[in-house]
Scaffold this motif. Structure first.
Motif, PDB file in Angstrom:
ATOM      1  N   LYS A 223       6.691  -0.162   7.078  1.00  0.00           N
ATOM      2  CA  LYS A 223       6.555  -1.603   6.949  1.00  0.00           C
ATOM      3  C   LYS A 223       5.069  -1.959   6.985  1.00  0.00           C
ATOM      4  N   THR A 224       4.611  -2.592   5.912  1.00  0.00           N
ATOM      5  CA  THR A 224       3.211  -2.973   5.787  1.00  0.00           C
ATOM      6  C   THR A 224       3.110  -4.489   5.799  1.00  0.00           C
ATOM      7  N   VAL A 225       2.292  -5.031   6.672  1.00  0.00           N
ATOM      8  CA  VAL A 225       2.129  -6.478   6.772  1.00  0.00           C
ATOM      9  C   VAL A 225       0.880  -6.902   6.006  1.00  0.00           C
TER      10      VAL A 225
ATOM     11  N   ASP B 143      -4.531  -0.390  -1.343  1.00  0.00           N
ATOM     12  CA  ASP B 143      -5.532  -0.186  -0.285  1.00  0.00           C
ATOM     13  C   ASP B 143      -4.875   0.282   1.011  1.00  0.00           C
ATOM     14  N   GLU B 144      -3.777  -0.364   1.378  1.00  0.00           N
ATOM     15  CA  GLU B 144      -3.119  -0.050   2.642  1.00  0.00           C
ATOM     16  C   GLU B 144      -2.466   1.339   2.626  1.00  0.00           C
ATOM     17  N   LEU B 145      -1.872   1.708   1.485  1.00  0.00           N
ATOM     18  CA  LEU B 145      -1.111   2.951   1.404  1.00  0.00           C
ATOM     19  C   LEU B 145      -1.904   4.110   0.812  1.00  0.00           C
ATOM     20  N   GLY B 146      -3.101   3.816   0.321  1.00  0.00           N
ATOM     21  CA  GLY B 146      -3.920   4.863  -0.270  1.00  0.00           C
ATOM     22  C   GLY B 146      -3.463   5.300  -1.640  1.00  0.00           C
ATOM     23  N   LEU B 147      -2.827   4.392  -2.390  1.00  0.00           N
ATOM     24  CA  LEU B 147      -2.352   4.705  -3.738  1.00  0.00           C
ATOM     25  C   LEU B 147      -3.488   4.561  -4.744  1.00  0.00           C
ATOM     26  N   LYS B 148      -3.520   5.437  -5.725  1.00  0.00           N
ATOM     27  CA  LYS B 148      -4.519   5.324  -6.779  1.00  0.00           C
ATOM     28  C   LYS B 148      -4.134   4.238  -7.783  1.00  0.00           C
ATOM     29  N   THR B 149      -2.842   4.043  -7.956  1.00  0.00           N
ATOM     30  CA  THR B 149      -2.353   3.042  -8.909  1.00  0.00           C
ATOM     31  C   THR B 149      -1.005   2.509  -8.456  1.00  0.00           C
ATOM     32  N   SER B 150      -0.714   1.278  -8.852  1.00  0.00           N
ATOM     33  CA  SER B 150       0.593   0.682  -8.551  1.00  0.00           C
ATOM     34  C   SER B 150       1.468   0.632  -9.796  1.00  0.00           C
ATOM     35  N   ASP B 151       1.084   1.357 -10.847  1.00  0.00           N
ATOM     36  CA  ASP B 151       1.821   1.328 -12.111  1.00  0.00           C
ATOM     37  C   ASP B 151       3.308   1.618 -11.893  1.00  0.00           C
ATOM     38  N   GLY B 152       4.152   0.741 -12.438  1.00  0.00           N
ATOM     39  CA  GLY B 152       5.596   0.943 -12.367  1.00  0.00           C
ATOM     40  C   GLY B 152       6.263   0.390 -11.129  1.00  0.00           C
ATOM     41  N   PHE B 153       5.466  -0.050 -10.161  1.00  0.00           N
ATOM     42  CA  PHE B 153       6.049  -0.618  -8.944  1.00  0.00           C
ATOM     43  C   PHE B 153       6.233  -2.128  -9.087  1.00  0.00           C
TER      44      PHE B 153
ATOM     45  N   HIS C 133       1.587   8.224  -4.286  1.00  0.00           N
ATOM     46  CA  HIS C 133       2.426   7.476  -5.232  1.00  0.00           C
ATOM     47  C   HIS C 133       3.749   8.230  -5.423  1.00  0.00           C
ATOM     48  N   THR C 134       3.638   9.540  -5.657  1.00  0.00           N
ATOM     49  CA  THR C 134       4.820  10.366  -5.882  1.00  0.00           C
ATOM     50  C   THR C 134       5.697  10.446  -4.635  1.00  0.00           C
TER      51      THR C 134
END
Length: 227
Positions: free
Chosen positions: A16-18, A36-46, A110-111
């Motif tokens: 859970k991210t606030v 930024d919070e999750l350390g993802l390089k991209t949010s593509d497809g989300f 991401h994966t």
């Protein structure tokens, strides 16, 4: 000064991210904050998904304002109940589309989110495993490895099978104790166990299999309306 609201976003690994939003915050800006919070390089497809009363409302357009979407859902809830009161909703962050040529090794975090989405769908019975229990057993072995690597433990495996992996309707016909020896055998003989590969490697393999075996997985998983 715009009023800030804390919004809790749930990912498929149950984190859970606030995040803070105001009336001007767009979905695109919230995507950037999630990266930024999750350390993802991209949010593509989300996409952000608002869950209310068993229905899913997707915020797919990055230019959409988050608070407008929340207001629509809350208004729909109040109209249904016919009275003014707080409407309970939850926001999820889920993978909806997979680009052609997607490389699951490019962004392990991401994966990992996609992997947990696959496992959640597995337990929910989304993939029609009734006639393919061998594949189901293989996925159980892979998931056990992702969590415990080569440290096989019958008790832990039994709990995973019952609580996280095998759909309840299949367990009624074939209880966990009948799956356990099959899964233990697959786990022991698997190349990933013998070589003790990183769990991320197994996650990538499961995601690749899901994309190949269930090509509509990330769209049919959500019966949602677009806000």
């Amino acid at each position: 000064m715009k009023k800030k609201l804390d919004i809790e976003v749930i990912t498929m690994d149950k984190r859970k991210t606030v995040l803070q939003c105001d009336s001007a915050t767009t979905a695109g800006e919230l995507h950037a904050a999630m990266c930024d919070e999750l350390g993802l390089k991209t949010s593509d497809g989300f996409s952000f998904m608002l869950n209310f009363d068993g229905k899913i409302f997707a915020i797919r357009d990055p230019s959409n304002h988050i608070m407008d979407a929340v207001a629509q859902v809350e208004q729909a809830g109040k109209a249904k109940d016919g009275e003014e009161k707080d409407v309970a909703w939850k926001m999820y962050y889920r993978k909806e589309t997979v680009a052609e040529g997607f490389d699951p090794t490019a962004d392990p975090k991401h994966t990992a989110l996609m992997y947990h989405q696959v496992i959640t769908g597995l337990k929910c019975g989304k993939y029609g495993m009734e006639s393919d229990v061998d594949v189901l057993a293989s996925l159980c072995a892979q998931h056990f490895y992702v969590i415990y690597k080569d440290n096989m433990d019958t008790g832990r495996l039994t709990e995973l099978i019952k609580k996280e992996l095998v759909p309840d309707k299949i367990l009624k016909k074939k209880p966990a104790k009948e799956f356990v020896p099959e899964v233990e055998k697959i786990h022991a003989r698997a190349d990933y166990t013998k070589r003790i590969v990183p769990p991320e490697t197994v996650q990538c393999a499961v995601v690749k299999q899901a994309i190949s075996s269930w090509p509509k997985l990330f769209t049919e998983f959500f019966e949602s309306a677009t806000l």
